[in-house]
Structures are given as C-alpha cells and as structure tokens.
Design an enzyme around this catalytic site. Structure first.
Site, PDB file in Angstrom:
ATOM      1  N   ASP A  52       0.866  -1.173   0.000  1.00 55.91           N
ATOM      2  CA  ASP A  52       0.000   0.000   0.000  1.00 55.91           C
ATOM      3  C   ASP A  52       0.907   1.229   0.000  1.00 55.91           C
ATOM      4  OD1 ASP A  52      -1.707   2.073   0.590  1.00 55.91           O
ATOM      5  OD2 ASP A  52      -2.639   1.118   2.316  1.00 55.91           O
ATOM      6  N   ASP A 109      -7.739  -7.173   1.034  1.00 57.98           N
ATOM      7  CA  ASP A 109      -6.897  -7.184   2.232  1.00 57.98           C
ATOM      8  C   ASP A 109      -7.692  -6.529   3.346  1.00 57.98           C
ATOM      9  OD1 ASP A 109      -5.535  -4.345   3.229  1.00 57.98           O
ATOM     10  OD2 ASP A 109      -6.307  -4.270   1.191  1.00 57.98           O
TER      11      ASP A 109
END
Length: 376
Positions: free
Chosen positions: A92, A271
């Site tokens: 990320d 996720d």
C-alpha cells in the site's frame, strides 16, 4: 505479469482467475494477510506459509519507510529477503495513512507532510518519492499514491480530492517510467479509483483509471465508515467500467460477508486487518458465525476450536483452552486466534473459487452469508 480469467459465475459477476508474477502464481479471488511492518502480527513465516498458505501478503509503505527504514531494506536485498518470504508481496502506498493520520498531516498539491507516530519527526511524501520508496521496498505489486477521503465528505471535497489523486497518478506513472526495478524482478503498478460515495465521481474516476491502461486496478476510499450497502453500490458502479481482463483489488475490505458479496460483484483481491485485529480481541470467524471466545459459555466447552480444521490450531486446541488463555492474558491465545482467523479467510476465498469454477457460486454464497451472520 499475466492475468487469465478461467471462469465466470453464471448467476453473478464473480470470476476465478490466475495471476502470474515473478514470485509465483496468485489464484483469484484471493485474500492478502496484512503484514504492515514486515510481519503478519503474531505469526511466524513458517506458519504463514505452511498453515495459512497465502499466495501474496501486504506490507505498508508508510510504516516500512519509518521502521526499519529504507537503508536496512536495501542492504537486505529488499523486503522479501529481509523477512524471509519468497512469495508475492503488495505494498500500500501510504495513501490510507494520509486518511487515518489526519491529525498529523497536511495535504498540498505537491504531496503530504506528516508527523511520524513513532518519534514526532516530520516527513514529506510525494507521488515521486513514494514510487522510489516502493522500488526500494521491492514489492511485486506497488500502489499509486492517492488521497483516501473520509466518510462522510461533501461532493466538493470529494471532487477536488479525486482530481488531485488523478494528477498524482500521472506523476507516479511518469516517475516509474524513468526508474528501473532494483532487485531483478518485475514490479506491477496498480492505480486507485476514488470518488467517495458519489456514483458520478466513481464512474469518472474509474474511466480515468481504466484509460491509463495499467496492469491491474484498485478501488480505494471504501470501508471507511460508510454503510455496507453504499460500499456494494460503489463497487458495482466501478466494476462495470474497469476492464474485465485485468485484476480488480478492493482495498481494506472487510468482513467475511463483505468479501463474498464483493466477489459476487467482480472483485478479485482483498486485504483487511480485521481477521488479525479481531483475533487479538477474542473474536473468531467461522463458517457458522462469529464466536466471542471470552464469553463464559465456552468455559467448559472442550470441543475443538473449529471442527472444519482450517489450520492445525483448530483441532489441537479446545474452545475452553483458548478462553482460558484470553482470561489469563496469555499472548499464545492471540496467536492461536490469529492463525485460525487467517486460515478461515483463506479457506473462504478458495472455497469461493471452487464454487465459481463449478458454476454454483451464487447459491453457495447466499447460504454462507446467512450462516456467517450468526453470533454463536
């Protein structure tokens, strides 16, 4: 990277596919355990690989940049070698921390100035240096730098933020074109659709992202407090636009029910910290509902943790024993619960894949959603 669709469910938009990256194949739909700081909290890499067995895990650029810092990762040869993980990793970009650390950051067109939650030092993230940071970390899939808008936010803010995210995306792409991979394997780049809960903005952003023609696409800015129905509505709008021949990643989602409903809308990758965070608070997810293992009702229940046996902990430990560990504040209890929850999440997406390939996903999904809504 290659991505091949193998099957589409006849009664929903669910799909089963396979991605091929340099650290191995990823069978979709897939859930990525969150390994924020080069560790899936409380789980050894051996347990992660042999018991939970994900094709890919997630790390976080913001946290890894602050600790252990880039010099350590680069000298180690990248995150894979540093943490002894030879499968795929996605990072990320830190855009979520721009949202979650709102009290400690300032957003400008150039980038984001933020205050470290560790030592109070100030740092500045730009689309360009975030791409450099992710090159150094060495993840297989790297994410665009974006702003994740809060919920609720007014349409003027959401519009300004979306356009800035698009401008940042162009800067990310331009910088990546000038910078080579560091560790001899490919890094795949995913842009991120924003637009809050406004359908017109989501359509506009999805079209913009699709036109950049990257190898995969992500949907951000959801699961930040909006009702589940809003999340599903925004996901449906976006998946109608994003190209079907590329993987779709819904960031930060969610509960087991959220995951199944979004698979039905055409999402391939997920996720979320929920299975690990909730495990540490004593909540276990199962195919028949959720268990609060701290409840007194489990004190004399010597049955296996979960007879379905997703991992070794489910048959080696009883509910009464796990309840005792939580009551005694013994960290082993949190570890057992974490391994169970992650094992269940990976079982869930793989079972979904089996039913997509068999052509009966919708019927199975509806049954599972009813069951998993129970409080046991």
């Amino acid at each position: 990277m290659t991505f091949e669709l193998l099957a589409n469910d006849p009664n929903s938009k669910a799909r089963a596919g396979i991605m091929q990256l340099d650290h191995g194949p990823i069978e979709t739909p897939i859930f990525m355990p969150v390994g924020t700081v080069a560790s899936v909290k409380g789980v050894h890499q051996r347990e992660l690989k042999e018991e939970i067995n994900p094709d890919i895990i997630l790390g976080n650029t913001y946290h890894l940049y602050l600790r252990p810092q880039l010099e350590v990762l680069e000298q180690a040869g990248g995150l894979h070698k540093f943490m002894n993980w030879d499968r795929n990793i996605l990072t990320d970009s830190g855009g979520y921390q721009v949202y979650s650390l709102s009290a400690n950051r300032k957003i400008k067109e150039e980038g984001v100035k933020f205050k470290s939650h560790i030592d109070g030092s100030y740092h500045f993230f730009t689309p360009e240096n975030v791409m450099e940071i992710q090159r150094t970390i060495g993840a297989d899939i790297i994410m665009a730098f974006d702003e994740c808008t809060p919920y609720p936010c007014d349409i003027r803010y959401a519009t300004r933020s979306m356009h800035m995210t698009h401008r940042w995306l162009e800067r990310c792409i331009a910088h990546l074109e000038k910078t080579p991979y560091k560790y001899g394997y490919e890094q795949v780049f995913f842009p991120i659709v924003q637009g809050s809960t406004y359908k017109d903005l989501r359509r506009q952003s999805a079209e913009y992202i699709a036109n950049t023609n990257q190898q995969g696409n992500a949907i951000g800015g959801l699961s930040v407090g909006e009702p589940a129905e809003e999340m599903y509505a925004m996901t449906e709008v976006v998946t109608e636009i994003l190209p079907a021949d590329k993987p779709r990643y819904l960031m930060g989602v969610g509960t087991p029910i959220n995951i199944l409903e979004n698979i039905a809308l055409g999402i391939d990758m997920f996720d979320c910290v929920m299975p690990t965070r909730n495990a540490r608070n004593g909540m276990l997810f199962t195919a028949h509902g959720t268990i609060n293992i701290k409840n007194k009702k489990w004190e004399f229940d010597f049955s296996p943790l979960d007879e379905n046996g997703y991992t070794f902990v489910d048959t080696e430990y009883s509910k009464a024993y796990l309840r005792h560990l939580f009551a005694a504040n013994e960290y082993l209890g949190k570890q057992i619960a974490t391994i169970h929850n992650l094992g269940f999440y990976l079982w869930l997406v793989r079972e979904a894949r089996k039913h997509i390939l068999a052509g009966d996903f919708r019927e199975w999904k509806d049954k599972m959603v009813r069951q998993m809504g129970n409080r046991l």
